[in-house]
Enzyme design. Structure first.
Site, PDB file in Angstrom:
ATOM      1  N   LYS A 206       0.871  -1.247   0.039  1.00  0.00           N
ATOM      2  CA  LYS A 206      -0.075  -0.006  -0.073  1.00  0.00           C
ATOM      3  C   LYS A 206       0.959   1.092  -0.096  1.00  0.00           C
ATOM      4  CE  LYS A 206      -3.572   2.266   2.740  1.00  0.00           C
ATOM      5  NZ  LYS A 206      -4.476   2.310   3.774  1.00  0.00           N
ATOM      6  N   GLU A 212      10.512  -4.887   4.419  1.00  0.00           N
ATOM      7  CA  GLU A 212      10.650  -6.188   4.046  1.00  0.00           C
ATOM      8  C   GLU A 212      10.349  -6.328   2.583  1.00  0.00           C
ATOM      9  OE1 GLU A 212       9.157  -4.791   6.580  1.00  0.00           O
ATOM     10  OE2 GLU A 212       8.914  -6.346   8.190  1.00  0.00           O
ATOM     11  N   GLY A 266      -4.957  -1.912   4.907  1.00  0.00           N
ATOM     12  CA  GLY A 266      -4.191  -3.132   4.587  1.00  0.00           C
ATOM     13  C   GLY A 266      -4.562  -4.473   4.817  1.00  0.00           C
ATOM     14  N   ARG A 267      -5.204  -4.551   6.036  1.00  0.00           N
ATOM     15  CA  ARG A 267      -5.878  -5.918   6.403  1.00  0.00           C
ATOM     16  C   ARG A 267      -7.092  -6.070   5.881  1.00  0.00           C
ATOM     17  NH1 ARG A 267      -4.677  -2.499  10.402  1.00  0.00           N
ATOM     18  NH2 ARG A 267      -6.454  -1.501  11.581  1.00  0.00           N
ATOM     19  N   GLU A 352      -4.909  -6.769  15.197  1.00  0.00           N
ATOM     20  CA  GLU A 352      -4.536  -5.516  14.655  1.00  0.00           C
ATOM     21  C   GLU A 352      -5.435  -4.375  14.499  1.00  0.00           C
ATOM     22  OE1 GLU A 352      -1.507  -5.803  11.335  1.00  0.00           O
ATOM     23  OE2 GLU A 352      -2.407  -3.733  10.922  1.00  0.00           O
ATOM     24  N   HIS A 383      -5.445 -32.781  17.915  1.00  0.00           N
ATOM     25  CA  HIS A 383      -4.400 -33.667  18.375  1.00  0.00           C
ATOM     26  C   HIS A 383      -3.310 -32.795  19.007  1.00  0.00           C
ATOM     27  CE1 HIS A 383      -6.003 -37.303  16.404  1.00  0.00           C
ATOM     28  NE2 HIS A 383      -6.543 -36.381  15.401  1.00  0.00           N
ATOM     29  N   LYS A 511       7.918  -0.970  12.495  1.00  0.00           N
ATOM     30  CA  LYS A 511       8.647  -0.404  11.120  1.00  0.00           C
ATOM     31  C   LYS A 511       9.807   0.316  11.514  1.00  0.00           C
ATOM     32  CE  LYS A 511       5.009  -1.459   7.925  1.00  0.00           C
ATOM     33  NZ  LYS A 511       4.034  -0.837   6.984  1.00  0.00           N
TER      34      LYS A 511
HETATM   35  C1  G6Q Z   1      -2.545  -3.645   7.855  1.00  0.00           C
HETATM   36  C2  G6Q Z   1      -1.120  -3.153   8.450  1.00  0.00           C
HETATM   37  C3  G6Q Z   1      -0.086  -3.969   7.665  1.00  0.00           C
HETATM   38  C4  G6Q Z   1       0.287  -3.580   6.511  1.00  0.00           C
HETATM   39  C5  G6Q Z   1       1.728  -4.049   6.254  1.00  0.00           C
HETATM   40  C6  G6Q Z   1       2.406  -3.809   4.841  1.00  0.00           C
HETATM   41  O1  G6Q Z   1      -3.618  -3.188   7.955  1.00  0.00           O
HETATM   42  O2  G6Q Z   1      -1.133  -1.650   8.141  1.00  0.00           O
HETATM   43  O3  G6Q Z   1       0.036  -5.431   7.960  1.00  0.00           O
HETATM   44  O4  G6Q Z   1      -0.508  -4.414   5.469  1.00  0.00           O
HETATM   45  O5  G6Q Z   1       2.718  -3.592   7.255  1.00  0.00           O
HETATM   46  O6  G6Q Z   1       2.293  -2.667   4.579  1.00  0.00           O
HETATM   47  P1  G6Q Z   1       2.385  -2.089   2.945  1.00  0.00           P
HETATM   48  O7  G6Q Z   1       1.285  -2.821   2.329  1.00  0.00           O
HETATM   49  O8  G6Q Z   1       2.084  -0.628   2.991  1.00  0.00           O
HETATM   50  O9  G6Q Z   1       3.450  -2.536   2.645  1.00  0.00           O
END
Ligand code: G6Q
Length: 546
Positions: A206, A212, A266-267, A352, A383, A511
């Site tokens: 996003k 990463e 994001g989520r 989150e 199990h 981050k």
């Molecule tokens: C989701 C969070 C988080 C995010 C990641 C990746 O709601 O904000 O999990 O999706 O940190 O972020 P980017 O999509 O910006 O790389």
């Protein structure tokens, strides 16, 4: 605003809890043959049976009052309308617009966002079909059959969960991989399996600033360029982001960029182009069916009164246990191998969103908010952690998910699976008294002494709650429904707890923190003051890596 635990509805529930805490579910069932029908809701082919909960009709009445008094009905409308309910980031929360299948206008700052959403959907359709038909090929003209999504958190967990859930719908000859962790192993293991000529990388981010994802993307880009040369990038890399500038800076052609917007968290983004891997591997028709399923839940959530509203009831039951029984955990157990990543996905969605301790008025809350969620696929988890669920000192409410029909009806596998999930729910509810355990042991031919010794260990308190979601089959539509149900459940709980379910300051802290230490590891930069444990670890690691 008055804290929710000071409201009349809350106090009534606290009073009511004193009565319910000693009530046995097995007695409630024995006294009322109609209990299951009374506490079951239905949406299309999805059945939500919440009768195995420590509730009576009075409990529901009190919980519904709490939802009313905290303004849940108005807040539902506010979200769909595009009000800026993500108040810390001053953003609307409109993942629902992404699956607004009747295309009614949705306004953000006075502008209808539907044309842009539809344009990206159309672009996704065109692109995914071109790849699937071999019209958009790799640099050397070969069909792109290896799809690699590079992303993390919300840009990974939804796609990986859905792609795996819909594995049965994958196009023949196509494969899908996910690189999320910065651990070089994640990259190395995928790159070892694929061929650059047939690989399409989707850089999903996003913000397009996540270390990463960008590090993994750079490594993959280098791997591709080393094999096929710089011009190949245009045919093997696409980007999904809200940040056009950074995408260009990274060297991905804006034509190969699929946009989404700030009003999609994001989520909550698997419904946007972040779901490109789903569209590529299972086809745009399945991606759209997933949107349709979610839309059916949106409609239900928006238009159904609280009492018959599945996400509202899910949320209220969660609150009942969390805030009155003091149970701060729950488990989600899909009895479907394809849904194995669903609990991991929900973990982010729930924890989150609602792992927050400051309310909308800036005050530290004096009640619990988001619970700990864990889970895994049944029967496997029977199990492992089910011992604690049956006999542990802490109660763990469970959500069971079971399809009536399997994608792989082999022999009697599916009947055995169904028998297991139903037996678990029943056993958790009913338990086994010492007397029942003794009778069983006697029947098995045990001696009096053995029975005396074992009956206590083989008894189960029962009165342990569970919900059962029964679906016909896990297809794209049903998957969309399941995800949307949990999304809205989380939303309702956030409303009642008066927190912002849509920011993620804790993730952002992570981050930022790593960036402070990184220079100390990669060169000899010093000067940052750490606690002595962290400093010692940094020094030791440096020595080990020399
Ligand atoms: C989701 C969070 C988080 C995010 C990641 C990746 O709601 O904000 O999990 O999706 O940190 O972020 P980017 O999509 O910006 O790389």
């Amino acid at each position: 605003m008055m804290m929710v635990n000071k409201t009349k509805a809350w106090k009534k529930l606290a009073e009511h809890y004193k009565h319910i805490k000693n009530v046995e579910m097995r007695d409630l069932f024995d006294a009322d043959d109609n209990r299951a029908a009374k506490f079951t809701l239905k949406l299309d082919n999805l059945i939500f049976d919440y009768s195995k909960n420590r509730i009576t009709e009075r409990t529901i009445k009190h919980l519904l009052r709490l939802a009313q008094d905290t303004g849940v009905p108005e807040k539902i409308q506010a979200m769909f309308r595009g009000d800026k309910i993500n108040f810390t980031e001053n953003r609307a929360v409109l993942h629902t617009a992404l699956r607004n299948r009747i295309n009614t206008p949705v306004l953000v700052d006075g502008k209808n966002v539907m044309p842009e959403i539809n344009a990206v959907l159309a672009k996704m359709k065109k692109f995914s079909e071109a790849v699937r038909l071999g019209k958009f090929t790799g640099h050397t003209g070969k069909k792109l059959t290896n799809i690699v999504n590079i992303g993390i958190g919300g840009s990974d967990l939804g796609p990986v969960m859905a792609v795996e859930a819909l594995r049965k719908y994958w196009a023949k000859g196509m494969n899908c991989y996910f690189i999320s962790n910065i651990d070089g192993t994640a990259c190395a293991e995928v790159l070892n399996k694929i061929d650059p000529e047939t690989t399409l990388f989707i850089v999903s981010s996003k913000t397009f600033t996540t270390i990463e994802t960008l590090t993994n993307a750079r490594t993959c880009r280098k791997w591709l360029v080393d094999a096929l040369g710089e011009p190949a990038v245009a045919k093997h890399f696409i980007a999904i982001s809200t940040n056009k500038k950074e995408v260009e800076k990274f060297g991905i052609n804006p034509e190969n960029m699929f946009e989404f917007w700030d009003f999609v968290g994001g989520r909550y983004s698997m419904w946007s182009a972040i779901g490109m891997s789903i569209a590529l591997v299972t086809g745009m028709n399945n991606f759209e069916k997933m949107l349709d399923g979610a839309f059916s839940v949106d409609k239900h959530f928006r238009e159904t009164d609280l009492e018959h509203n599945i996400p509202v009831m899910m949320a209220l039951l969660g609150i009942w246990y969390n805030n009155f029984f003091n149970i701060k955990r729950y488990a989600v157990i899909p009895y479907d191998q394809y849904l194995q990543y669903f609990p991991a996905y929900l973990q982010q969605l729930d924890m989150e969103s609602n792992g927050k301790f400051v309310d909308a008025d800036g005050k530290v809350v004096t009640y619990s908010t988001g619970p700990v969620l864990f889970g895994g696929a049944g029967t496997n988890v029977q199990h492992s952690f089910f011992q604690l669920i049956h006999q542990g000192t802490d109660i763990v409410p469970c959500d069971f998910i079971i399809p009536a029909i399997s994608h792989n009806e082999i022999g009697n596998h599916h009947e055995i699976l169904i028998a297991n999930v139903l037996a678990q729910g029943e056993a958790l509810m009913r338990g086994k008294t010492e007397k029942e355990a003794a009778a069983e042991l006697a029947k098995a031919g045990k001696s009096k002494d053995e029975i005396k010794l074992l009956k206590r260990y083989k008894s189960f308190t029962g009165n342990r709650p569970s919900n059962t979601f029964l679906v016909k089959k896990v297809d794209a539509y049903t998957l969309g429904q399941l995800v949307a149900l949990y999304e809205h459940k989380v939303f309702v709980q956030g409303i009642i707890w008066n927190i912002n379910s849509y920011d993620q300051m804790g993730v952002e802290l992570g981050k930022q923190l790593a960036l402070n230490i990184l220079p100390e590891l990669s060169n000899n930069a010093t000067g940052i003051r750490h606690d002595c444990s962290t400093s010692q670890l940094i020094e030791t690691i440096k020595k080990m890596r020399k």
